[in-house]
Design a protein around this motif. Structure first.
Motif, PDB file in Angstrom:
ATOM      1  N   GLY A 137     -19.487 -18.935 -31.537  1.00 41.69           N
ATOM      2  CA  GLY A 137     -19.596 -19.252 -32.947  1.00 41.69           C
ATOM      3  C   GLY A 137     -20.693 -20.207 -33.354  1.00 41.69           C
ATOM      4  N   HIS A 138     -21.594 -20.571 -32.465  1.00 41.33           N
ATOM      5  CA  HIS A 138     -22.674 -21.499 -32.799  1.00 41.33           C
ATOM      6  C   HIS A 138     -23.814 -21.295 -31.811  1.00 41.33           C
ATOM      7  CE1 HIS A 138     -21.993 -24.142 -29.314  1.00 41.33           C
ATOM      8  NE2 HIS A 138     -20.721 -23.813 -29.473  1.00 41.33           N
ATOM      9  N   SER A 139     -24.916 -22.012 -32.024  1.00 39.63           N
ATOM     10  CA  SER A 139     -26.076 -21.885 -31.130  1.00 39.63           C
ATOM     11  C   SER A 139     -26.402 -23.197 -30.433  1.00 39.63           C
ATOM     12  CB  SER A 139     -27.306 -21.414 -31.922  1.00 39.63           C
ATOM     13  OG  SER A 139     -27.594 -22.314 -32.983  1.00 39.63           O
ATOM     14  N   GLY A 140     -25.474 -24.144 -30.448  1.00 38.10           N
ATOM     15  CA  GLY A 140     -25.715 -25.433 -29.802  1.00 38.10           C
ATOM     16  C   GLY A 140     -25.618 -25.340 -28.285  1.00 38.10           C
ATOM     17  N   PRO A 141     -26.083 -26.395 -27.585  1.00 41.34           N
ATOM     18  CA  PRO A 141     -26.115 -26.357 -26.117  1.00 41.34           C
ATOM     19  C   PRO A 141     -24.767 -26.695 -25.478  1.00 41.34           C
ATOM     20  CG  PRO A 141     -27.031 -28.429 -26.904  1.00 41.34           C
ATOM     21  CD  PRO A 141     -26.706 -27.622 -28.131  1.00 41.34           C
ATOM     22  N   VAL A 142     -24.449 -25.982 -24.414  1.00 41.00           N
ATOM     23  CA  VAL A 142     -23.198 -26.177 -23.675  1.00 41.00           C
ATOM     24  C   VAL A 142     -23.524 -26.359 -22.200  1.00 41.00           C
ATOM     25  CG1 VAL A 142     -21.074 -25.033 -22.884  1.00 41.00           C
ATOM     26  CG2 VAL A 142     -21.719 -24.950 -25.304  1.00 41.00           C
ATOM     27  N   GLY A 143     -22.847 -27.310 -21.563  1.00 42.69           N
ATOM     28  CA  GLY A 143     -23.017 -27.543 -20.134  1.00 42.69           C
ATOM     29  C   GLY A 143     -21.705 -27.457 -19.395  1.00 42.69           C
ATOM     30  N   ILE A 144     -21.796 -27.398 -18.082  1.00 43.99           N
ATOM     31  CA  ILE A 144     -20.605 -27.467 -17.221  1.00 43.99           C
ATOM     32  C   ILE A 144     -20.825 -28.570 -16.208  1.00 43.99           C
ATOM     33  CG2 ILE A 144     -21.462 -25.696 -15.596  1.00 43.99           C
ATOM     34  CD1 ILE A 144     -18.505 -24.813 -15.257  1.00 43.99           C
ATOM     35  N   ASN A 145     -19.798 -29.380 -15.994  1.00 45.83           N
ATOM     36  CA  ASN A 145     -19.850 -30.502 -15.066  1.00 45.83           C
ATOM     37  C   ASN A 145     -19.123 -30.122 -13.780  1.00 45.83           C
ATOM     38  OD1 ASN A 145     -18.525 -33.046 -13.820  1.00 45.83           O
ATOM     39  ND2 ASN A 145     -20.091 -33.913 -15.137  1.00 45.83           N
ATOM     40  N   LEU A 146     -19.823 -30.233 -12.654  1.00 44.97           N
ATOM     41  CA  LEU A 146     -19.251 -29.908 -11.357  1.00 44.97           C
ATOM     42  C   LEU A 146     -19.316 -31.125 -10.447  1.00 44.97           C
ATOM     43  CD1 LEU A 146     -21.041 -26.458 -10.879  1.00 44.97           C
ATOM     44  CD2 LEU A 146     -18.695 -26.830 -11.666  1.00 44.97           C
ATOM     45  N   LEU A 147     -18.343 -31.251  -9.555  1.00 47.78           N
ATOM     46  CA  LEU A 147     -18.307 -32.354  -8.603  1.00 47.78           C
ATOM     47  C   LEU A 147     -18.879 -31.906  -7.270  1.00 47.78           C
ATOM     48  CD1 LEU A 147     -14.772 -33.952  -9.169  1.00 47.78           C
ATOM     49  CD2 LEU A 147     -16.969 -34.753 -10.026  1.00 47.78           C
ATOM     50  N   GLU A 148     -19.871 -32.624  -6.788  1.00 50.72           N
ATOM     51  CA  GLU A 148     -20.437 -32.294  -5.484  1.00 50.72           C
ATOM     52  C   GLU A 148     -19.391 -32.437  -4.387  1.00 50.72           C
ATOM     53  OE1 GLU A 148     -22.940 -32.066  -1.984  1.00 50.72           O
ATOM     54  OE2 GLU A 148     -21.617 -33.744  -2.502  1.00 50.72           O
ATOM     55  N   LYS A 149     -18.389 -33.291  -4.633  1.00 43.89           N
ATOM     56  CA  LYS A 149     -17.313 -33.469  -3.650  1.00 43.89           C
ATOM     57  C   LYS A 149     -16.435 -32.218  -3.527  1.00 43.89           C
ATOM     58  CE  LYS A 149     -17.829 -37.660  -2.022  1.00 43.89           C
ATOM     59  NZ  LYS A 149     -18.075 -37.873  -0.583  1.00 43.89           N
ATOM     60  N   ILE A 150     -16.429 -31.352  -4.556  1.00 43.53           N
ATOM     61  CA  ILE A 150     -15.675 -30.093  -4.455  1.00 43.53           C
ATOM     62  C   ILE A 150     -16.688 -28.998  -4.173  1.00 43.53           C
ATOM     63  CG2 ILE A 150     -13.918 -28.644  -5.533  1.00 43.53           C
ATOM     64  CD1 ILE A 150     -13.168 -30.876  -7.348  1.00 43.53           C
ATOM     65  N   GLN A 151     -17.272 -29.043  -2.988  1.00 44.65           N
ATOM     66  CA  GLN A 151     -18.397 -28.175  -2.659  1.00 44.65           C
ATOM     67  C   GLN A 151     -18.035 -26.702  -2.659  1.00 44.65           C
ATOM     68  OE1 GLN A 151     -19.361 -30.132   1.106  1.00 44.65           O
ATOM     69  NE2 GLN A 151     -21.180 -31.050   0.177  1.00 44.65           N
ATOM     70  N   LEU A 152     -16.805 -26.385  -2.269  1.00 41.28           N
ATOM     71  CA  LEU A 152     -16.423 -24.982  -2.134  1.00 41.28           C
ATOM     72  C   LEU A 152     -16.330 -24.272  -3.476  1.00 41.28           C
ATOM     73  CD1 LEU A 152     -13.691 -25.374   0.636  1.00 41.28           C
ATOM     74  CD2 LEU A 152     -15.999 -24.444   0.904  1.00 41.28           C
ATOM     75  N   ALA A 153     -16.279 -25.030  -4.572  1.00 40.43           N
ATOM     76  CA  ALA A 153     -16.167 -24.406  -5.893  1.00 40.43           C
ATOM     77  C   ALA A 153     -17.498 -24.279  -6.603  1.00 40.43           C
ATOM     78  CB  ALA A 153     -15.205 -25.227  -6.763  1.00 40.43           C
ATOM     79  N   ILE A 154     -18.521 -24.961  -6.135  1.00 42.68           N
ATOM     80  CA  ILE A 154     -19.760 -25.068  -6.913  1.00 42.68           C
ATOM     81  C   ILE A 154     -20.437 -23.717  -7.119  1.00 42.68           C
ATOM     82  CG2 ILE A 154     -22.133 -25.925  -6.806  1.00 42.68           C
ATOM     83  CD1 ILE A 154     -21.065 -28.550  -5.760  1.00 42.68           C
ATOM     84  N   VAL A 155     -20.575 -22.933  -6.081  1.00 43.86           N
ATOM     85  CA  VAL A 155     -21.340 -21.687  -6.201  1.00 43.86           C
ATOM     86  C   VAL A 155     -20.650 -20.703  -7.158  1.00 43.86           C
ATOM     87  CG1 VAL A 155     -22.487 -19.825  -4.978  1.00 43.86           C
ATOM     88  CG2 VAL A 155     -22.244 -22.053  -3.878  1.00 43.86           C
ATOM     89  N   PRO A 156     -19.367 -20.374  -6.970  1.00 43.57           N
ATOM     90  CA  PRO A 156     -18.752 -19.417  -7.909  1.00 43.57           C
ATOM     91  C   PRO A 156     -18.620 -19.962  -9.321  1.00 43.57           C
ATOM     92  CG  PRO A 156     -17.104 -20.289  -6.386  1.00 43.57           C
ATOM     93  CD  PRO A 156     -18.437 -20.724  -5.874  1.00 43.57           C
ATOM     94  N   ALA A 157     -18.360 -21.262  -9.470  1.00 41.19           N
ATOM     95  CA  ALA A 157     -18.236 -21.827 -10.811  1.00 41.19           C
ATOM     96  C   ALA A 157     -19.577 -21.808 -11.537  1.00 41.19           C
ATOM     97  CB  ALA A 157     -17.686 -23.249 -10.739  1.00 41.19           C
ATOM     98  N   ALA A 158     -20.649 -22.160 -10.825  1.00 39.75           N
ATOM     99  CA  ALA A 158     -21.975 -22.131 -11.445  1.00 39.75           C
ATOM    100  C   ALA A 158     -22.341 -20.709 -11.862  1.00 39.75           C
ATOM    101  CB  ALA A 158     -23.024 -22.688 -10.489  1.00 39.75           C
ATOM    102  N   TYR A 159     -22.017 -19.738 -11.008  1.00 36.11           N
ATOM    103  CA  TYR A 159     -22.372 -18.347 -11.330  1.00 36.11           C
ATOM    104  C   TYR A 159     -21.583 -17.840 -12.539  1.00 36.11           C
ATOM    105  CZ  TYR A 159     -23.516 -13.421 -10.717  1.00 36.11           C
ATOM    106  OH  TYR A 159     -23.967 -12.139 -10.913  1.00 36.11           O
ATOM    107  N   GLY A 160     -20.301 -18.135 -12.579  1.00 38.60           N
ATOM    108  CA  GLY A 160     -19.496 -17.722 -13.728  1.00 38.60           C
ATOM    109  C   GLY A 160     -19.994 -18.339 -15.016  1.00 38.60           C
ATOM    110  N   ALA A 161     -20.363 -19.629 -14.951  1.00 33.93           N
ATOM    111  CA  ALA A 161     -20.896 -20.304 -16.133  1.00 33.93           C
ATOM    112  C   ALA A 161     -22.212 -19.665 -16.572  1.00 33.93           C
ATOM    113  CB  ALA A 161     -21.094 -21.785 -15.830  1.00 33.93           C
TER     114      ALA A 161
END
Length: 506
Positions: A137-161
């Motif tokens: 509903g808008h054109s503003g910027p959106v980010g996702i915050n990931l924890l380097e300590k949760i390394q096993l989630a970073i790759v799939p979460a980044a790709y989904g985002a």
């Protein structure tokens, strides 16, 4: 749809040019404290709305089991580029009438080095859902915050985002040197791998994702988001900028006053009254960071209008702010928890401690020791230890090529059986279950609900000022209006940033 001419903090770029950098970054807090709704409200103004990438597979699965009020999860899943994946998720987790009272949530698969396909797909789709809704509903910027300590989630979460068009990826709680190259590969749908830390490892271990296992071969390339490294020191900035392959697009410089996880004090840790002691060595040299020539934002007690201006005077683009957004009505914090926090704030009873032991990661963690929460010693002592969500557990090598997983917050006997040391279990709290309860999705076991765990930044100055302006509470855009409103040209009674840091260190 936002009104771009009057949106606070928005400096419109010319057609065909790079979008203007946001003045305010809304911090990516907790598990769904910074949810899609909060990020959406902030991004509408042209500032950076950030969703928390922590435990998103559990978050989305539990929302579906609670009946998906408003139909938001289903609406977003209907846009996921692989309908069969969305259908399988709905079939497993969606309960049209919600759960029965006292019914436990279905578990999601724990993260592992080589996840099963349904675990991978759920993580990718859940990150897509959260970012898609934040951008709706808008054109503003959106980010996702990931924890380097949760390394096993970073790759799939980044790709989904990225499948949802995320504009920024922010990573902290570690040394995120691998993220720039990872984002490059994911944008091209190439095999992306990330080395993970393994206790006692005798070889290199990596988790990987082949995007072609998720999307069709002819899927077009994705936009490569900007990467902001969340750091606490100028030496880490220097390390990350040594090579082009590790250089981020900017920094968030976060002091130890910020909420959530904090970087440990440099050198040997000294504990006084259960809290780590920070000194001048733990203050980032902003002037040195500015010399790297990358945009940066200051965080950790930079949440008043005066300090926004001071951050800019120091060369920063702006600030990252968490606490006043965590307390706002648009955050994922439950209304009950938010009400208790605001009542305590109004009565000058709100306390925030830097707990050196609470987090299984070993990083200090800000805890609000409020009655009835896991931050209260009596509630912590009564809780039966269990590690079922397992996001913060650590991999260890059983033998070359074979891994196990352990968490200092799991039952002591289990941890010792896996080679852990008893001293590591003392005072460890279950952040995973506690943070899920904070956003209204506590697991239920034998009729007993998990208790919430609250975290805020140490500096409550801005929250007190906002409460004076809005005694019944405030929303995200009122918080932004406060931050970016008219600011006095000169400071009078307000201490300088250097004076505040000196007081905090003493």
């Amino acid at each position: 749809m936002r009104n771009e001419e009057s949106a606070p903090g928005l400096d419109l770029a010319q057609p065909g040019s790079e979008p203007a950098l946001p003045v305010v970054i809304q911090g990516g807090m907790g598990a769904a404290v910074s949810d899609w709704n909060l990020a959406n409200q902030v991004a509408q103004t042209g500032n950076l709305g950030v969703v928390s990438g922590t435990a998103l597979d559990t978050v989305v699965a539990r929302r579906l089991q609670d009946g998906d009020p408003g139909g938001h999860m289903r609406r977003a899943l209907a846009h996921f580029p692989v309908p069969a994946v969305a259908d399988r998720i709905l079939e497993r987790y969606f309960r049209p009438e919600g759960r029965e009272e006292g019914q436990a949530y279905l578990p999601v698969p724990n993260l592992t080095l080589k996840p099963v396909s349904r675990s991978r797909d759920l993580m990718v789709a859940s990150a897509f859902v959260e970012v898609w809704l934040a951008k709706e509903g808008h054109s503003g910027p959106v980010g996702i915050n990931l924890l380097e300590k949760i390394q096993l989630a970073i790759v799939p979460a980044a790709y989904g985002a990225m499948l949802a068009g995320v504009d920024y990826v922010l990573v902290g709680a570690g040394i995120p040197s691998k993220i720039p190259r990872l984002l490059d590969k994911l944008a091209r749908h190439e095999l992306a791998a990330m080395d993970i830390h393994v206790d006692g490892g005798t070889q290199t271990y990596a988790t990987e994702l082949n995007p072609r296992d998720v999307v069709p071969e002819d899927f077009p390339p994705l936009k490569r988001p900007k990467f902001l490294a969340i750091i606490a020191s100028h030496p880490l900035a220097a390390y990350l900028t040594k090579e082009e392959a590790t250089t981020p697009d900017g920094f968030v410089v976060e002091g130890h006053i910020a909420g959530g996880h904090n970087a440990p004090p440099r050198g040997r840790m000294t504990i006084e009254n259960g809290e780590p002691v920070y000194g001048t060595r733990d203050e980032a040299d902003v002037a040195k960071i500015a010399k790297f020539g990358l945009p940066f934002w200051l965080a950790g007690a930079y949440a008043t209008p005066e300090l926004v201006q001071e951050a800019k005077a120091l060369g920063a683009v702006g600030v990252q702010v968490g606490t006043i957004f965590a307390l706002c009505s648009d955050s994922g914090t439950t209304p009950q928890m938010r009400g208790q926090l605001l009542d305590a704030l109004a009565g000058d009873r709100l306390e925030v401690r830097t707990d050196a032991l609470a987090s299984p990661t070993g990083f200090p963690f800000k805890v609000v020791p409020m009655a009835g929460t896991l931050g209260a010693e009596e509630v912590y002592a009564e809780r039966t230890r269990i590690c079922d969500l397992a996001y913060l557990r650590t991999a260890y090598e059983k033998k070359p090529g074979q891994l196990g997983y352990r968490c200092p917050s799991e039952p002591e006997d289990d941890y010792l059986r896996k080679g852990g040391e008893l001293s590591n279990t003392v005072g460890r709290k279950c952040l995973c279950n506690g943070l899920m309860a904070t956003v209204g999705m506590p697991q239920v076991r034998s009729g007993v609900e998990e208790g919430p765990l609250l975290t805020l930044g140490s500096d409550l100055t801005a929250a007190k000022q906002l409460l004076a302006l809005h005694p019944d509470g405030w929303d995200a855009q009122q918080a932004l209006g406060y931050l970016l409103g008219e600011v006095p040209a000169a400071r009078t009674t307000h201490a300088t940033r250097a004076e505040e840091l000196a007081l905090a260190v003493r």
